[in-house]
Each structure stands twice: as structure tokens, then as C-alpha cells.
Design an enzyme around this catalytic site. Structure first.
Site, mmCIF file in Angstrom:
data_model
loop_
_atom_site.group_PDB
_atom_site.id
_atom_site.type_symbol
_atom_site.label_atom_id
_atom_site.label_comp_id
_atom_site.label_asym_id
_atom_site.label_seq_id
_atom_site.Cartn_x
_atom_site.Cartn_y
_atom_site.Cartn_z
ATOM 1 N N ARG A 18 0.823 -1.217 0.000
ATOM 2 C CA ARG A 18 0.000 0.000 0.000
ATOM 3 C C ARG A 18 0.853 1.261 0.000
ATOM 4 O O ARG A 18 0.582 2.197 -0.747
ATOM 5 C CB ARG A 18 -0.955 0.006 1.195
ATOM 6 C CG ARG A 18 -2.054 -1.032 1.072
ATOM 7 C CD ARG A 18 -2.922 -1.077 2.313
ATOM 8 N NE ARG A 18 -2.088 -1.427 3.462
ATOM 9 C CZ ARG A 18 -2.234 -0.936 4.680
ATOM 10 N NH1 ARG A 18 -3.176 -0.052 4.945
ATOM 11 N NH2 ARG A 18 -1.446 -1.312 5.656
ATOM 12 N N ASN A 36 -6.195 -2.615 2.384
ATOM 13 C CA ASN A 36 -6.169 -4.064 2.567
ATOM 14 C C ASN A 36 -7.600 -4.561 2.672
ATOM 15 O O ASN A 36 -8.436 -3.930 3.320
ATOM 16 C CB ASN A 36 -5.427 -4.447 3.846
ATOM 17 C CG ASN A 36 -3.933 -4.376 3.706
ATOM 18 O OD1 ASN A 36 -3.387 -4.377 2.603
ATOM 19 N ND2 ASN A 36 -3.240 -4.326 4.822
#
Length: 89
Positions: A18, A36
Site C-alpha cells: 500500500r 487491505n
């Protein structure tokens, strides 16, 4: 202005995916997010110029060095779904 949602599967959680996606997106002047998901995938929303989204898609297919991308799914999205900047959730 274009928008796309990506779902990235593989070893993509716990490997700086990320944060690395955020760096890539900001360098391409995209806004959106990387989150996520409970099923182990990462969801990415990207809003900006189509060429920049394509470059991000190419990067997402491989991800950062510690990641392993097994599948990348792209869906259409609305540019209204993204706020300012690019955030990690």
C-alpha cells in the site's frame, strides 16, 4: 479524467504494497486510495489521467520487490469516489 478500481491478489499484505502504491500514485499525480481487504487482497482506486492510470496498472502487476502478484483485476470506477490526495487505509 478517468477512474479505475484494481484488486490485487497474491503476497500483497505485509510487504509495503500500500505504501509503495501510494508513492507510485503520487508520482503519477493520481488521487485515490489503497486498502487491505479481509480476503488478503489489496483494493486500489486511482483517479487521474488515463495514461497515468495505465502506468500505475503496469506497476501494480508486479508491485514492490517483496510482493508477489498472482492476479490483477481492473474495474471501472467513478472519479467521485476519490477524495483529495492518495491515502492508505
Amino acid at each position: 479524467m478517468s477512474a479505475a478500481r484494481f484488486f490485487v491478489a497474491g503476497k500483497v499484505q505485509g510487504v509495503w504494497f500500500r505504501a509503495s502504491t501510494r508513492e507510485q500514485a503520487l508520482s503519477l499525480q493520481l488521487r485515490g486510495y489503497a486498502n487491505n481487504l479481509r480476503d488478503g487482497r489489496v483494493e486500489v482506486l486511482a483517479v487521474g489521467e488515463e495514461a497515468a492510470i495505465e502506468r500505475l496498472a503496469q506497476w501494480l502487476a508486479h508491485g514492490p520487490p517483496m510482493a508477489r502478484v498472482d492476479a490483477l483485476l481492473r474495474e471501472s470506477a467513478s472519479e467521485n469516489e476519490a477524495g483529495d490526495g492518495f491515502v492508505c487505509g
